[in-house]
Motif scaffolding. Structure first.
Motif, PDB file in Angstrom:
ATOM      1  N   ASP A   7       0.829  -1.209   0.000  1.00  0.00           N
ATOM      2  CA  ASP A   7       0.000   0.000   0.000  1.00  0.00           C
ATOM      3  C   ASP A   7       0.863   1.260   0.000  1.00  0.00           C
ATOM      4  OD1 ASP A   7      -2.318  -1.547   0.164  1.00  0.00           O
ATOM      5  OD2 ASP A   7      -2.200  -1.615   2.363  1.00  0.00           O
ATOM      6  N   PRO A   8       0.337   2.376  -0.546  1.00  0.00           N
ATOM      7  CA  PRO A   8       1.070   3.649  -0.474  1.00  0.00           C
ATOM      8  C   PRO A   8       1.225   4.099   0.972  1.00  0.00           C
ATOM      9  CG  PRO A   8      -0.711   3.738  -2.099  1.00  0.00           C
ATOM     10  CD  PRO A   8      -0.915   2.491  -1.322  1.00  0.00           C
ATOM     11  N   VAL A   9       2.403   4.633   1.293  1.00  0.00           N
ATOM     12  CA  VAL A   9       2.691   5.088   2.654  1.00  0.00           C
ATOM     13  C   VAL A   9       2.825   6.604   2.711  1.00  0.00           C
ATOM     14  CG1 VAL A   9       4.352   4.988   4.552  1.00  0.00           C
ATOM     15  CG2 VAL A   9       3.807   2.909   3.261  1.00  0.00           C
ATOM     16  N   SER A  10       3.570   7.169   1.775  1.00  0.00           N
ATOM     17  CA  SER A  10       3.801   8.615   1.752  1.00  0.00           C
ATOM     18  C   SER A  10       4.026   9.080   0.320  1.00  0.00           C
ATOM     19  CB  SER A  10       4.989   9.001   2.637  1.00  0.00           C
ATOM     20  OG  SER A  10       6.159   8.311   2.234  1.00  0.00           O
ATOM     21  N   ILE A  11       3.812  10.379   0.101  1.00  0.00           N
ATOM     22  CA  ILE A  11       3.914  10.962  -1.245  1.00  0.00           C
ATOM     23  C   ILE A  11       4.660  12.286  -1.164  1.00  0.00           C
ATOM     24  CG2 ILE A  11       2.590  12.120  -3.070  1.00  0.00           C
ATOM     25  CD1 ILE A  11       0.479  10.081  -2.881  1.00  0.00           C
ATOM     26  N   ALA A  12       5.470  12.554  -2.185  1.00  0.00           N
ATOM     27  CA  ALA A  12       6.080  13.876  -2.361  1.00  0.00           C
ATOM     28  C   ALA A  12       5.947  14.263  -3.826  1.00  0.00           C
ATOM     29  CB  ALA A  12       7.546  13.874  -1.938  1.00  0.00           C
ATOM     30  N   VAL A  13       5.623  15.532  -4.065  1.00  0.00           N
ATOM     31  CA  VAL A  13       5.461  16.054  -5.422  1.00  0.00           C
ATOM     32  C   VAL A  13       6.554  17.088  -5.671  1.00  0.00           C
ATOM     33  CG1 VAL A  13       3.950  17.294  -7.023  1.00  0.00           C
ATOM     34  CG2 VAL A  13       2.981  15.661  -5.390  1.00  0.00           C
ATOM     35  N   HIS A  14       7.234  16.970  -6.799  1.00  0.00           N
ATOM     36  CA  HIS A  14       8.288  17.927  -7.153  1.00  0.00           C
ATOM     37  C   HIS A  14       7.674  19.307  -7.360  1.00  0.00           C
ATOM     38  CE1 HIS A  14      11.487  19.816  -9.613  1.00  0.00           C
ATOM     39  NE2 HIS A  14      12.285  19.035  -8.907  1.00  0.00           N
ATOM     40  N   PRO A  15       8.377  20.396  -6.971  1.00  0.00           N
ATOM     41  CA  PRO A  15       7.840  21.749  -7.132  1.00  0.00           C
ATOM     42  C   PRO A  15       7.391  22.087  -8.552  1.00  0.00           C
ATOM     43  CG  PRO A  15       9.796  21.813  -5.752  1.00  0.00           C
ATOM     44  CD  PRO A  15       9.676  20.402  -6.257  1.00  0.00           C
ATOM     45  N   SER A  16       7.978  21.434  -9.551  1.00  0.00           N
ATOM     46  CA  SER A  16       7.563  21.675 -10.937  1.00  0.00           C
ATOM     47  C   SER A  16       6.193  21.096 -11.230  1.00  0.00           C
ATOM     48  CB  SER A  16       8.594  21.076 -11.902  1.00  0.00           C
ATOM     49  OG  SER A  16       8.591  19.653 -11.817  1.00  0.00           O
ATOM     50  N   GLY A  17       5.753  20.137 -10.414  1.00  0.00           N
ATOM     51  CA  GLY A  17       4.481  19.466 -10.646  1.00  0.00           C
ATOM     52  C   GLY A  17       4.538  18.358 -11.671  1.00  0.00           C
ATOM     53  N   ASP A  18       5.739  18.016 -12.143  1.00  0.00           N
ATOM     54  CA  ASP A  18       5.865  17.008 -13.201  1.00  0.00           C
ATOM     55  C   ASP A  18       6.265  15.625 -12.687  1.00  0.00           C
ATOM     56  OD1 ASP A  18       5.261  18.909 -15.141  1.00  0.00           O
ATOM     57  OD2 ASP A  18       7.364  19.521 -15.350  1.00  0.00           O
ATOM     58  N   ASP A  19       6.707  15.542 -11.422  1.00  0.00           N
ATOM     59  CA  ASP A  19       7.180  14.259 -10.897  1.00  0.00           C
ATOM     60  C   ASP A  19       6.560  13.978  -9.536  1.00  0.00           C
ATOM     61  OD1 ASP A  19       9.395  13.506 -12.909  1.00  0.00           O
ATOM     62  OD2 ASP A  19       9.932  15.561 -12.344  1.00  0.00           O
ATOM     63  N   VAL A  20       6.250  12.711  -9.304  1.00  0.00           N
ATOM     64  CA  VAL A  20       5.675  12.260  -8.043  1.00  0.00           C
ATOM     65  C   VAL A  20       6.483  11.071  -7.546  1.00  0.00           C
ATOM     66  CG1 VAL A  20       3.624  11.343  -6.886  1.00  0.00           C
ATOM     67  CG2 VAL A  20       3.363  13.011  -8.724  1.00  0.00           C
ATOM     68  N   VAL A  21       6.814  11.091  -6.245  1.00  0.00           N
ATOM     69  CA  VAL A  21       7.499   9.961  -5.611  1.00  0.00           C
ATOM     70  C   VAL A  21       6.563   9.391  -4.565  1.00  0.00           C
ATOM     71  CG1 VAL A  21       9.517   9.186  -4.329  1.00  0.00           C
ATOM     72  CG2 VAL A  21       9.735  11.044  -5.981  1.00  0.00           C
ATOM     73  N   CYS A  22       6.388   8.082  -4.573  1.00  0.00           N
ATOM     74  CA  CYS A  22       5.479   7.422  -3.634  1.00  0.00           C
ATOM     75  C   CYS A  22       6.187   6.243  -2.983  1.00  0.00           C
ATOM     76  CB  CYS A  22       4.214   6.953  -4.347  1.00  0.00           C
ATOM     77  SG  CYS A  22       3.031   6.115  -3.273  1.00  0.00           S
ATOM     78  N   SER A  23       6.148   6.186  -1.655  1.00  0.00           N
ATOM     79  CA  SER A  23       6.709   5.061  -0.917  1.00  0.00           C
ATOM     80  C   SER A  23       5.609   4.033  -0.671  1.00  0.00           C
ATOM     81  CB  SER A  23       7.291   5.531   0.414  1.00  0.00           C
ATOM     82  OG  SER A  23       7.684   4.428   1.211  1.00  0.00           O
ATOM     83  N   THR A  24       5.971   2.763  -0.761  1.00  0.00           N
ATOM     84  CA  THR A  24       5.009   1.690  -0.542  1.00  0.00           C
ATOM     85  C   THR A  24       5.423   0.835   0.651  1.00  0.00           C
ATOM     86  OG1 THR A  24       6.160   0.256  -2.120  1.00  0.00           O
ATOM     87  CG2 THR A  24       4.350   1.606  -2.969  1.00  0.00           C
ATOM     88  N   SER A  25       4.471   0.097   1.180  1.00  0.00           N
ATOM     89  CA  SER A  25       4.705  -0.647   2.413  1.00  0.00           C
ATOM     90  C   SER A  25       5.607  -1.860   2.218  1.00  0.00           C
ATOM     91  CB  SER A  25       3.359  -1.099   3.008  1.00  0.00           C
ATOM     92  OG  SER A  25       2.630  -1.872   2.066  1.00  0.00           O
ATOM     93  N   ASN A  26       5.619  -2.466   1.036  1.00  0.00           N
ATOM     94  CA  ASN A  26       6.399  -3.684   0.826  1.00  0.00           C
ATOM     95  C   ASN A  26       7.662  -3.470   0.007  1.00  0.00           C
ATOM     96  OD1 ASN A  26       4.406  -5.013   2.215  1.00  0.00           O
ATOM     97  ND2 ASN A  26       3.421  -5.891   0.398  1.00  0.00           N
ATOM     98  N   GLY A  27       7.641  -2.494  -0.876  1.00  0.00           N
ATOM     99  CA  GLY A  27       8.792  -2.298  -1.749  1.00  0.00           C
ATOM    100  C   GLY A  27       9.663  -1.163  -1.284  1.00  0.00           C
ATOM    101  N   GLY A  28       9.914  -0.252  -2.172  1.00  0.00           N
ATOM    102  CA  GLY A  28      10.680   0.947  -1.844  1.00  0.00           C
ATOM    103  C   GLY A  28       9.882   2.151  -2.274  1.00  0.00           C
ATOM    104  N   CYS A  29      10.484   2.975  -3.103  1.00  0.00           N
ATOM    105  CA  CYS A  29       9.803   4.156  -3.638  1.00  0.00           C
ATOM    106  C   CYS A  29       9.623   4.008  -5.147  1.00  0.00           C
ATOM    107  CB  CYS A  29      10.606   5.421  -3.349  1.00  0.00           C
ATOM    108  SG  CYS A  29      10.697   5.856  -1.619  1.00  0.00           S
ATOM    109  N   LYS A  30       8.466   4.435  -5.604  1.00  0.00           N
ATOM    110  CA  LYS A  30       8.192   4.439  -7.031  1.00  0.00           C
ATOM    111  C   LYS A  30       8.173   5.876  -7.528  1.00  0.00           C
ATOM    112  CE  LYS A  30       5.819   0.107  -7.910  1.00  0.00           C
ATOM    113  NZ  LYS A  30       6.822  -0.282  -8.910  1.00  0.00           N
ATOM    114  N   LEU A  31       8.792   6.101  -8.680  1.00  0.00           N
ATOM    115  CA  LEU A  31       8.815   7.418  -9.311  1.00  0.00           C
ATOM    116  C   LEU A  31       7.815   7.446 -10.451  1.00  0.00           C
ATOM    117  CD1 LEU A  31      11.388   7.610  -7.628  1.00  0.00           C
ATOM    118  CD2 LEU A  31      12.504   8.725  -9.555  1.00  0.00           C
TER     119      LEU A  31
END
Length: 396
Positions: free
Chosen positions: A72-96
């Protein structure tokens, strides 16, 4: 619901969320949703936002479905440009994810990120204000600072904290503050990842959340501090890293804290669903929303980039968009209109004063004193004629 404002709620098992600033002052919202009883998969969804109605779109603009192995998703960060999203998941690592396309055809494209694969769930993700760095803070206490977009590692500290609780970049992106579940807080230099200091605290104090000021004046670091049964909001001067004061604002333990993009407002969300918004200049509460997420810990609290609106999420009540009861900001066109009005008023006042000046001062004109010229005389060409000797006779 107390404290006024207007809210829009979206039910669902929302685990995290954030605003996305798009071109032409448009704003979207991204949510991470865990798999529920009816849903077979966790998803990342994006909705548009209408500032006139303070509502999100009824259907998502784009959706990404996670694989079962991701968790499941754990946390999210959005780049100031609004073009990129990073999401951490409970089982893996981070997805870009790369976000592209207009509102009518928005798409989320996942891409590989080797340095962030298999690093475990990250409690905190944050981009620097200038967008040049990404910081991650794990539930295992492991902290990382990476260059963006190359993902070159600046800091890789496995034992930075017992478990990372919160983190934030300073306005100039020079410092990173991080807090731990054991009540400690550290400051890092983002350029090289060198630890600067550990904030001092009393033996009965626990530093929980942290946010740098963002108004561009004298820089401060705001932290929520639990001192026995008292919940305080304390302020540190970042030029000396010394505490300069504290105030009781929320008057209960805070679960999340956020600062508006222009730094004018500080918001606190409680563990039982309340939020309060504070005017930073006066450090006084200007908005209350009580029982916004009734009886549930607020997981996300994020200011809209261009509107006086906040996004909150909780596992029980999903996502809520709230319009704040604070004074409206001046728009750019309103400022120009005011300046034009002042200029025209000054011109009219000058004309009236000029026309009525003799009557106003009641100065009698002598017999040999020439009368005051008409206003129109000033508008005529004052250049002398070519046949006049403007220099007069010259004594050689």
């Amino acid at each position: 619901m107390e404290g006024g404002g207007s809210e829009q709620q979206q039910q669902g098992t929302v685990t995290c969320g954030s605003w996305i600033r798009r071109p032409e002052n448009m704003n979207w919202v991204v949510f991470g949703k865990s798999r529920g009883k009816e849903d077979s998969s966790s998803v990342l969804t994006i909705f548009s936002f209408d500032p006139k109605t303070t509502c999100l779109s009824s259907s998502p603009l784009a959706t990404y479905v996670f694989e079962a192995v991701d968790g499941d998703p754990v946390s999210i960060a959005v780049h100031p440009s609004g073009d990129d999203v990073v999401c951490s998941t409970s089982n893996g690592g981070c997805k870009l994810f790369e976000l592209y396309g207009p509102e009518s055809n928005a798409k989320l494209l996942a891409r590989e990120s080797a340095p962030l694969q298999g690093i475990g769930p990250q409690k905190c993700l944050a981009f620097s204000v200038d967008g040049s760095k990404l910081a991650t803070g794990g539930l295992d206490g492991h902290m990382r600072i990476l260059e963006w977009p190359s993902l070159s590692i600046i800091l890789d500290e496995p034992k930075a904290h017992k478990s990372v609780r919160d983190m934030d970049f300073s306005l100039d992106s020079e410092f990173l503050a991080s807090t731990s579940t054991d009540g400690s807080a550290r400051i890092w230099k983002t350029e090289d990842g060198v630890p600067v200091t550990t904030l001092t605290r009393d033996s009965n104090e626990k530093i929980e959340l942290c946010c740098f000021s963002k108004d561009g004046t004298k820089p401060f670091l705001f932290c929520t501090v639990q001192k026995g049964a008292k919940a305080l909001t304390s302020v540190w001067d970042i030029s000396t890293w010394k505490k300069i004061g504290h105030k009781r604002l929320l008057k209960k333990s805070a679960a999340v804290m956020s600062v508006s993009k222009d730094g004018k407002y500080l918001a606190l969300g409680s563990k039982d669903g309340d939020i309060c918004v504070v005017e930073v200049k006066k450090m006084e509460i200007c908005h209350w929303s009580k029982r916004l997420h009734l009886g549930t810990c607020i997981a996300t609290l994020d200011f809209c980039p261009t509107e006086r609106v906040v996004l909150t999420t909780s596992s029980e009540w999903g996502a809520v968009v709230t319009k704040l009861n604070v004074p409206a900001d001046w728009k750019e066109w309103q400022i120009y209109l005011l300046l034009l009005g002042l200029f025209l008023a000054s011109a009219v006042a000058f004309y009236i004063f000029f026309e009525k000046s003799d009557n106003f001062w009641n100065f009698p004109l002598g017999k040999n004193q020439p009368a005051r010229p008409e206003f129109g005389a000033f508008l005529k060409d004052s250049q002398p004629s070519d046949d006049r000797n403007i220099w007069g006779p010259v004594d050689m």
